[in-house]
Design a protein around this motif. Structure first.
Motif, short mmCIF file in Angstrom:
data_model
loop_
_atom_site.label_atom_id
_atom_site.label_comp_id
_atom_site.label_asym_id
_atom_site.label_seq_id
_atom_site.Cartn_x
_atom_site.Cartn_y
_atom_site.Cartn_z
N LYS A 120 4.04 3.83 -12.74
CA LYS A 120 2.78 3.41 -12.12
C LYS A 120 1.81 3.04 -13.24
O LYS A 120 1.62 3.82 -14.17
CB LYS A 120 2.18 4.53 -11.28
CG LYS A 120 3.03 4.95 -10.12
CD LYS A 120 2.38 6.14 -9.42
CE LYS A 120 3.29 6.68 -8.34
NZ LYS A 120 2.74 7.89 -7.71
N HIS A 138 0.85 -1.19 0.00
CA HIS A 138 0.00 0.00 0.00
C HIS A 138 0.88 1.24 0.00
O HIS A 138 1.75 1.39 0.86
CB HIS A 138 -0.92 0.01 1.22
CG HIS A 138 -1.95 1.07 1.16
ND1 HIS A 138 -3.07 0.96 0.38
CD2 HIS A 138 -2.03 2.28 1.75
CE1 HIS A 138 -3.80 2.05 0.50
NE2 HIS A 138 -3.17 2.88 1.33
N TYR A 139 0.65 2.10 -0.96
CA TYR A 139 1.38 3.36 -1.09
C TYR A 139 0.54 4.42 -0.39
O TYR A 139 -0.42 4.96 -0.95
CB TYR A 139 1.58 3.67 -2.57
CG TYR A 139 2.41 4.89 -2.88
CD1 TYR A 139 3.65 5.08 -2.31
CD2 TYR A 139 1.96 5.83 -3.80
CE1 TYR A 139 4.43 6.18 -2.62
CE2 TYR A 139 2.73 6.93 -4.13
CZ TYR A 139 3.96 7.10 -3.53
OH TYR A 139 4.73 8.20 -3.85
N GLU A 140 0.89 4.70 0.86
CA GLU A 140 0.07 5.58 1.71
C GLU A 140 0.00 7.00 1.19
O GLU A 140 -1.04 7.66 1.33
CB GLU A 140 0.60 5.56 3.13
CG GLU A 140 0.39 4.22 3.81
CD GLU A 140 0.81 4.21 5.26
OE1 GLU A 140 0.80 5.28 5.89
OE2 GLU A 140 1.13 3.12 5.74
N GLU A 141 1.08 7.48 0.57
CA GLU A 141 1.12 8.86 0.08
C GLU A 141 -0.06 9.17 -0.85
O GLU A 141 -0.60 10.27 -0.83
CB GLU A 141 2.43 9.08 -0.67
CG GLU A 141 3.03 10.44 -0.50
CD GLU A 141 4.41 10.51 -1.13
OE1 GLU A 141 4.50 10.95 -2.29
OE2 GLU A 141 5.38 10.11 -0.45
N GLN A 142 -0.43 8.20 -1.68
CA GLN A 142 -1.53 8.40 -2.63
C GLN A 142 -2.70 7.44 -2.38
O GLN A 142 -3.61 7.36 -3.19
CB GLN A 142 -1.04 8.26 -4.06
CG GLN A 142 -0.05 9.35 -4.44
CD GLN A 142 0.40 9.24 -5.88
OE1 GLN A 142 -0.08 8.43 -6.67
NE2 GLN A 142 1.34 10.08 -6.26
N ASP A 143 -2.66 6.69 -1.28
CA ASP A 143 -3.70 5.73 -0.91
C ASP A 143 -4.01 4.77 -2.05
O ASP A 143 -5.16 4.62 -2.48
CB ASP A 143 -4.97 6.48 -0.45
CG ASP A 143 -5.94 5.54 0.25
OD1 ASP A 143 -5.50 4.53 0.85
OD2 ASP A 143 -7.17 5.81 0.19
N ILE A 144 -2.96 4.10 -2.56
CA ILE A 144 -3.09 3.16 -3.67
C ILE A 144 -2.54 1.81 -3.25
O ILE A 144 -1.43 1.71 -2.73
CB ILE A 144 -2.29 3.64 -4.91
CG1 ILE A 144 -2.82 4.98 -5.41
CG2 ILE A 144 -2.35 2.60 -6.03
CD1 ILE A 144 -1.97 5.60 -6.51
N LYS A 188 -2.02 1.99 -13.60
CA LYS A 188 -3.27 1.91 -12.86
C LYS A 188 -4.37 1.29 -13.73
O LYS A 188 -4.35 1.43 -14.95
CB LYS A 188 -3.71 3.30 -12.40
CG LYS A 188 -2.68 3.94 -11.48
CD LYS A 188 -3.12 5.33 -11.08
CE LYS A 188 -2.04 6.00 -10.24
NZ LYS A 188 -2.39 7.37 -9.91
#
Length: 84
Positions: free
Chosen positions: A81, A15-21, A83
């Motif tokens: 990235k 989980h990439y917390e900076e962008q909530d992904i 998506k």
């Protein structure tokens, strides 16, 4: 990277917390994946294995389950990235 190889195998999600992904770490070279494993958030007591998988299968599985793909280098830096 695969969690519980030989059992109930799953791709290792992060989980990439900076962008909530939520994403699946993806690498261009197996050696980079091995190097980066030490930078991943891993569950204590779980077994992990670096495996080669076809990009189309990984993409389909990740997108169907709401994960992006992040192409990383051995240091864990994001190169790209992808998506859903």
């Amino acid at each position: 990277m695969v969690l519980d190889p030989g059992g109930n195998e799953q791709f290792l999600g992060q989980h990439y917390e900076e962008q909530d992904i939520s994403f699946i770490p993806t690498f261009l070279e197996k050696e980079e994946a091995q190097e980066c494993l030490k930078h991943m958030a891993l569950e204590e007591g779980q077994k992990y294995e670096v495996q080669t998988i076809q990009y189309e299968e990984l993409t389909r599985n990740a997108f169907e389950n709401g994960f992006a793909l992040f192409i990383l280098n051995g240091a864990g830096e994001i190169l790209e990235k992808i998506k859903p």
